[in-house]
Design a protein around this motif. Structure first.
Motif, PDB file in Angstrom:
ATOM      1  N   LEU A 197      86.458  39.016  69.273  1.00 57.50           N
ATOM      2  CA  LEU A 197      85.156  38.402  69.054  1.00 57.50           C
ATOM      3  C   LEU A 197      85.287  37.065  68.336  1.00 57.50           C
ATOM      4  CD1 LEU A 197      82.077  38.791  69.313  1.00 57.50           C
ATOM      5  CD2 LEU A 197      82.113  39.936  67.097  1.00 57.50           C
ATOM      6  N   GLN A 198      86.165  36.989  67.349  1.00 55.88           N
ATOM      7  CA  GLN A 198      86.357  35.737  66.628  1.00 55.88           C
ATOM      8  C   GLN A 198      86.915  34.641  67.536  1.00 55.88           C
ATOM      9  OE1 GLN A 198      88.884  36.939  63.388  1.00 55.88           O
ATOM     10  NE2 GLN A 198      87.187  37.493  62.059  1.00 55.88           N
ATOM     11  N   VAL A 199      87.923  34.988  68.334  1.00 53.69           N
ATOM     12  CA  VAL A 199      88.501  33.994  69.245  1.00 53.69           C
ATOM     13  C   VAL A 199      87.463  33.513  70.251  1.00 53.69           C
ATOM     14  CG1 VAL A 199      90.223  33.665  71.058  1.00 53.69           C
ATOM     15  CG2 VAL A 199      90.850  34.857  68.972  1.00 53.69           C
ATOM     16  N   ALA A 200      86.684  34.435  70.803  1.00 54.91           N
ATOM     17  CA  ALA A 200      85.676  34.062  71.799  1.00 54.91           C
ATOM     18  C   ALA A 200      84.600  33.170  71.187  1.00 54.91           C
ATOM     19  CB  ALA A 200      85.052  35.323  72.401  1.00 54.91           C
ATOM     20  N   LEU A 201      84.118  33.527  69.992  1.00 51.30           N
ATOM     21  CA  LEU A 201      83.047  32.747  69.376  1.00 51.30           C
ATOM     22  C   LEU A 201      83.521  31.357  68.961  1.00 51.30           C
ATOM     23  CD1 LEU A 201      81.285  35.467  67.175  1.00 51.30           C
ATOM     24  CD2 LEU A 201      80.380  34.367  69.213  1.00 51.30           C
ATOM     25  N   TYR A 202      84.684  31.269  68.345  1.00 53.78           N
ATOM     26  CA  TYR A 202      85.181  29.962  67.908  1.00 53.78           C
ATOM     27  C   TYR A 202      85.541  29.070  69.097  1.00 53.78           C
ATOM     28  CZ  TYR A 202      85.326  31.543  63.072  1.00 53.78           C
ATOM     29  OH  TYR A 202      84.977  31.986  61.824  1.00 53.78           O
ATOM     30  N   SER A 203      86.099  29.644  70.141  1.00 52.40           N
ATOM     31  CA  SER A 203      86.408  28.851  71.338  1.00 52.40           C
ATOM     32  C   SER A 203      85.132  28.331  71.986  1.00 52.40           C
ATOM     33  CB  SER A 203      87.211  29.696  72.330  1.00 52.40           C
ATOM     34  OG  SER A 203      88.422  30.143  71.760  1.00 52.40           O
ATOM     35  N   ALA A 204      84.142  29.202  72.093  1.00 54.43           N
ATOM     36  CA  ALA A 204      82.868  28.778  72.671  1.00 54.43           C
ATOM     37  C   ALA A 204      82.211  27.693  71.822  1.00 54.43           C
ATOM     38  CB  ALA A 204      81.935  29.984  72.821  1.00 54.43           C
ATOM     39  N   ALA A 205      82.263  27.833  70.504  1.00 51.23           N
ATOM     40  CA  ALA A 205      81.677  26.812  69.624  1.00 51.23           C
ATOM     41  C   ALA A 205      82.372  25.474  69.800  1.00 51.23           C
ATOM     42  CB  ALA A 205      81.768  27.281  68.172  1.00 51.23           C
ATOM     43  N   PHE A 206      83.694  25.491  69.941  1.00 55.42           N
ATOM     44  CA  PHE A 206      84.441  24.237  70.089  1.00 55.42           C
ATOM     45  C   PHE A 206      84.082  23.524  71.389  1.00 55.42           C
ATOM     46  CE2 PHE A 206      88.278  22.057  71.648  1.00 55.42           C
ATOM     47  CZ  PHE A 206      88.417  21.099  70.651  1.00 55.42           C
ATOM     48  N   PHE A 207      84.140  24.242  72.500  1.00 45.41           N
ATOM     49  CA  PHE A 207      83.891  23.596  73.785  1.00 45.41           C
ATOM     50  C   PHE A 207      82.416  23.248  73.979  1.00 45.41           C
ATOM     51  CE2 PHE A 207      87.907  25.862  74.725  1.00 45.41           C
ATOM     52  CZ  PHE A 207      88.651  24.777  75.152  1.00 45.41           C
ATOM     53  N   ILE A 208      81.524  24.090  73.506  1.00 49.24           N
ATOM     54  CA  ILE A 208      80.092  23.762  73.610  1.00 49.24           C
ATOM     55  C   ILE A 208      79.761  22.549  72.753  1.00 49.24           C
ATOM     56  CG2 ILE A 208      77.772  24.594  73.073  1.00 49.24           C
ATOM     57  CD1 ILE A 208      78.683  27.379  73.826  1.00 49.24           C
ATOM     58  N   GLY A 209      80.372  22.454  71.572  1.00 47.70           N
ATOM     59  CA  GLY A 209      80.132  21.294  70.715  1.00 47.70           C
ATOM     60  C   GLY A 209      80.597  20.005  71.355  1.00 47.70           C
TER      61      GLY A 209
END
Length: 419
Positions: A197-209
């Motif tokens: 969950l942490q990897v998915a959320l942080y990766s999504a935050a990086f690319f969406i940002g």
């Protein structure tokens, strides 16, 4: 707006600042004493109260500035004649709420960035210089062909990505607490779920940002692929430990709380990390064992399928003691020790006839290996000693008897050679 009116507003702002400083000096120590008197309050409440204490002067200034603005409004009917005082009150209020709201960011460095960034933005907005500052930052750019990177885009990317990372961290922390309290999920699957969950959320935050501020992710994907190939060759051990960590979590071979032995290391697993496993020993040492060692090495998991652990101790008694009586006394002595299980009773067997003793093995079970193995063995040995002393059972030791044949002792010079 005339010059005397401007000077009057500036003087009012200065008076408000001095009064705020005096009030903060007057009531600050009382506020400190009140905070120290609070007991049993959560840490987050104390953190907010301390943040409020550190901004008392700013809060007093904002209140006094609004009172001064109301006074100017009562005397003058034109808003322009209280513009500076109202502007100072508005900016001070914005600064106060920014500093209080920023306490939700626990990292001190990130909190400072958020405070200063929002403070500059709010000041430029209320002063009316936001558009000019935006055009200035957009003019500072680096161009490579069709690619144009401006300082404004970088700041937007940092801001948006930071907010998304904060949201991802908040969601991941909340979800981790709920998952860790779910008894229907095994401990290893809890750790795996939280990590995923942490990897998915942080990766999504990086690319969406990055996407939200207009960055082209196509080139970034190519660059990431090239970097990934290079890292794959240069960081084989790190990648091996990461993959081994995922395997450990999936096959549930070890999990937090298990008691393991790996080489000379004996202890219980404190936590499972992405690269290593934390093992705490009885003497308080914490070993960080790479995940690969747990996959490739021989690991003794004392509590893999259950918590039952069997321990063996060895002892011997004299040939003059009845073996049946010795076995009965040994079993009763082991049962008298608190940690020894009664529903899996101890057993005692003869293992051989030694040179000077009859040798026995005493086996018993426990369910709390994390409380130590040496101490429980010592307690059982002590119980055996007391029981043997009470019933007259002797524990022999090797003895040697020397006989002198011929009735005479050899002289020291006997057998000495001549030159």
């Amino acid at each position: 707006m005339s010059l005397p009116n401007q000077l009057g507003q500036l003087a009012a702002i200065l008076v408000c600042f001095l009064l705020a400083w005096l009030l903060a000096r007057r009531f600050g120590p009382k506020f400190d004493d009140w905070i120290r008197g609070l007991e049993g309050r959560p840490k987050w409440q104390l953190r907010w109260l301390i943040a409020l204490r550190n901004r008392t002067q700013l809060a007093f200034f904002a209140i006094l500035a609004w009172l001064a603005s109301s006074g100017f409004a009562y005397v003058y009917n034109f808003p322009s004649r209280r513009y500076l005082v109202t502007l100072a009150a508005t900016i001070a209020t914005a600064w106060f709420f920014i500093r209080i709201a920023a306490q939700v960011v626990k990292n001190r460095f990130l909190r400072r960035i958020v405070i200063w960034g929002l403070t500059v933005y709010a000041t430029l907005y209320y002063v009316g210089l936001l558009d000019e500052a935006t055009r200035f930052l957009d003019g500072l750019a680096i161009e490579f062909g069709d690619f144009r990177l401006t300082l404004l885009a970088i700041l937007k990317a940092v801001l948006v990505t930071g907010l998304l990372f904060f949201g991802a961290r908040l969601i991941a922390g909340t979800a981790a607490k709920r998952i860790s309290r779910n008894e229907d999920i095994s401990p290893s699957m809890r750790v795996l779920t939280v990590k995923f969950l942490q990897v998915a959320l942080y990766s999504a935050a990086f690319f969406i940002g990055l996407k939200a501020v207009g960055f082209d992710l196509t080139g970034l994907a190519v660059l990431s692929g090239a970097i990934g190939v290079g890292l794959g060759f240069g960081l084989q051990k790190v990648v091996s430990n990461l993959v081994s960590g995922v395997i450990i979590l999936l096959d549930k071979s070890v999990k937090p709380g298990d008691v393991i032995s790996l080489g000379d290391t004996f202890g219980w697993i404190e936590s499972l990390g992405a690269r290593y496993v934390s093992v705490v020993t009885r003497d308080g040492k914490e070993y960080l064992i790479p995940n690969e060692d747990l996959i490739t090495g021989q690991v003794v998991n004392w509590s893999h399928s259950n918590q039952f652990v069997r321990l063996d101790i060895f002892f011997g008694t004299a040939y003059s003691d009845d073996p049946h009586k010795v076995r009965k006394i040994a079993i009763e002595a082991a049962q008298s020790v608190q940690r020894v299980l009664s529903f899996k009773p101890p057993v005692c067997h003869i293992t051989g006839f030694g040179d000077s003793s009859v040798d026995y093995i005493l086996r018993f079970w426990i369910t709390d290996p994390t409380d130590g193995l040496t101490n429980i063995r010592g307690n059982v040995y002590l119980a055996l000693w007391d029981a043997f002393q009470e019933h007259g059972i002797s524990i022999p030791f090797p003895q040697r008897e020397v006989k002198v044949l011929g009735g005479t002792m050899p002289s020291p010079a006997t057998g000495a050679g001549k030159d």
